[in-house]
Design a protein around this motif. Structure first.
Motif, PDB file in Angstrom:
ATOM      1  N   THR A   5      49.805  55.548  76.008  1.00  0.00           N
ATOM      2  CA  THR A   5      50.840  56.381  75.395  1.00  0.00           C
ATOM      3  C   THR A   5      50.357  56.785  74.017  1.00  0.00           C
ATOM      4  O   THR A   5      49.836  55.954  73.270  1.00  0.00           O
ATOM      5  CB  THR A   5      52.171  55.607  75.271  1.00  0.00           C
ATOM      6  OG1 THR A   5      52.562  55.143  76.558  1.00  0.00           O
ATOM      7  CG2 THR A   5      53.259  56.485  74.676  1.00  0.00           C
ATOM      8  N   ILE A   6      50.514  58.061  73.702  1.00  0.00           N
ATOM      9  CA  ILE A   6      50.104  58.554  72.391  1.00  0.00           C
ATOM     10  C   ILE A   6      51.237  59.379  71.787  1.00  0.00           C
ATOM     11  O   ILE A   6      51.738  60.310  72.407  1.00  0.00           O
ATOM     12  CB  ILE A   6      48.785  59.357  72.482  1.00  0.00           C
ATOM     13  CG1 ILE A   6      48.343  59.845  71.106  1.00  0.00           C
ATOM     14  CG2 ILE A   6      48.875  60.482  73.467  1.00  0.00           C
ATOM     15  CD1 ILE A   6      46.930  60.414  71.073  1.00  0.00           C
ATOM     16  N   TYR A   7      51.666  58.973  70.606  1.00  0.00           N
ATOM     17  CA  TYR A   7      52.669  59.710  69.848  1.00  0.00           C
ATOM     18  C   TYR A   7      51.929  60.729  68.983  1.00  0.00           C
ATOM     19  O   TYR A   7      50.998  60.362  68.260  1.00  0.00           O
ATOM     20  CB  TYR A   7      53.486  58.760  68.964  1.00  0.00           C
ATOM     21  CG  TYR A   7      54.389  57.848  69.757  1.00  0.00           C
ATOM     22  CD1 TYR A   7      55.712  58.208  70.010  1.00  0.00           C
ATOM     23  CD2 TYR A   7      53.931  56.640  70.249  1.00  0.00           C
ATOM     24  CE1 TYR A   7      56.548  57.378  70.734  1.00  0.00           C
ATOM     25  CE2 TYR A   7      54.760  55.796  70.987  1.00  0.00           C
ATOM     26  CZ  TYR A   7      56.064  56.178  71.219  1.00  0.00           C
ATOM     27  OH  TYR A   7      56.892  55.345  71.954  1.00  0.00           O
ATOM     28  N   THR A   8      52.339  61.988  69.077  1.00  0.00           N
ATOM     29  CA  THR A   8      51.596  63.075  68.443  1.00  0.00           C
ATOM     30  C   THR A   8      52.525  64.095  67.785  1.00  0.00           C
ATOM     31  O   THR A   8      53.742  64.031  67.927  1.00  0.00           O
ATOM     32  CB  THR A   8      50.764  63.840  69.495  1.00  0.00           C
ATOM     33  OG1 THR A   8      51.658  64.501  70.398  1.00  0.00           O
ATOM     34  CG2 THR A   8      49.828  62.940  70.251  1.00  0.00           C
ATOM     35  N   THR A   9      51.883  65.043  67.112  1.00  0.00           N
ATOM     36  CA  THR A   9      52.501  66.309  66.746  1.00  0.00           C
ATOM     37  C   THR A   9      51.553  67.400  67.250  1.00  0.00           C
ATOM     38  O   THR A   9      50.385  67.122  67.542  1.00  0.00           O
ATOM     39  CB  THR A   9      52.710  66.452  65.227  1.00  0.00           C
ATOM     40  OG1 THR A   9      51.436  66.397  64.581  1.00  0.00           O
ATOM     41  CG2 THR A   9      53.632  65.381  64.683  1.00  0.00           C
ATOM     42  N   GLN A  10      52.047  68.608  67.346  1.00  0.00           N
ATOM     43  CA  GLN A  10      51.243  69.664  67.962  1.00  0.00           C
ATOM     44  C   GLN A  10      50.059  70.127  67.139  1.00  0.00           C
ATOM     45  O   GLN A  10      49.073  70.592  67.696  1.00  0.00           O
ATOM     46  CB  GLN A  10      52.136  70.852  68.300  1.00  0.00           C
ATOM     47  CG  GLN A  10      53.083  70.540  69.424  1.00  0.00           C
ATOM     48  CD  GLN A  10      53.769  71.784  69.920  1.00  0.00           C
ATOM     49  OE1 GLN A  10      53.388  72.906  69.599  1.00  0.00           O
ATOM     50  NE2 GLN A  10      54.804  71.583  70.719  1.00  0.00           N
ATOM     51  N   HIS A  11      50.125  70.024  65.815  1.00  0.00           N
ATOM     52  CA  HIS A  11      49.074  70.607  64.981  1.00  0.00           C
ATOM     53  C   HIS A  11      48.231  69.570  64.255  1.00  0.00           C
ATOM     54  O   HIS A  11      47.552  69.896  63.282  1.00  0.00           O
ATOM     55  CB  HIS A  11      49.690  71.586  63.979  1.00  0.00           C
ATOM     56  CG  HIS A  11      50.499  72.643  64.651  1.00  0.00           C
ATOM     57  ND1 HIS A  11      49.933  73.623  65.418  1.00  0.00           N
ATOM     58  CD2 HIS A  11      51.836  72.840  64.717  1.00  0.00           C
ATOM     59  CE1 HIS A  11      50.879  74.395  65.912  1.00  0.00           C
ATOM     60  NE2 HIS A  11      52.043  73.937  65.503  1.00  0.00           N
TER      61      HIS A  11
END
Length: 84
Positions: A5-11
């Protein structure tokens, strides 16, 4: 293969680098965009105790961010974690 699982933002360039490294390893992580949901950000903060992205979990283990993932790769430990 272990669930990732990876928590991200788009940029986020570190998020992109982490996803690319995991893809090269054959992992297909569940991606959770914390920008899209305050609840997901709160979940990430609760689980990792960190506010920055990416936050990566392999199985139940909190790996940390991209730098932590890259260190595991350089030390030759990432493959074993992904296969556990």
């Amino acid at each position: 293969m272990s669930h990732v699982t990876i928590y991200t933002t788009q940029h986020c360039p570190y998020c992109i680098s982490a996803k690319n490294l995991l893809a090269r390893k054959g992992a297909n992580p569940t991606e959770i965009d914390v920008e899209a949901s305050p609840q997901h950000f709160a979940q990430m903060l609760h689980k990792s105790k960190r506010r920055s992205v990416p936050q990566i979990f392999i199985g139940d283990r909190h790996v940390g961010g991209f730098d932590d993932l890259a260190i595991l790769e350089r030390k030759g430990e990432l493959d074993a974690l992904l296969q556990a």
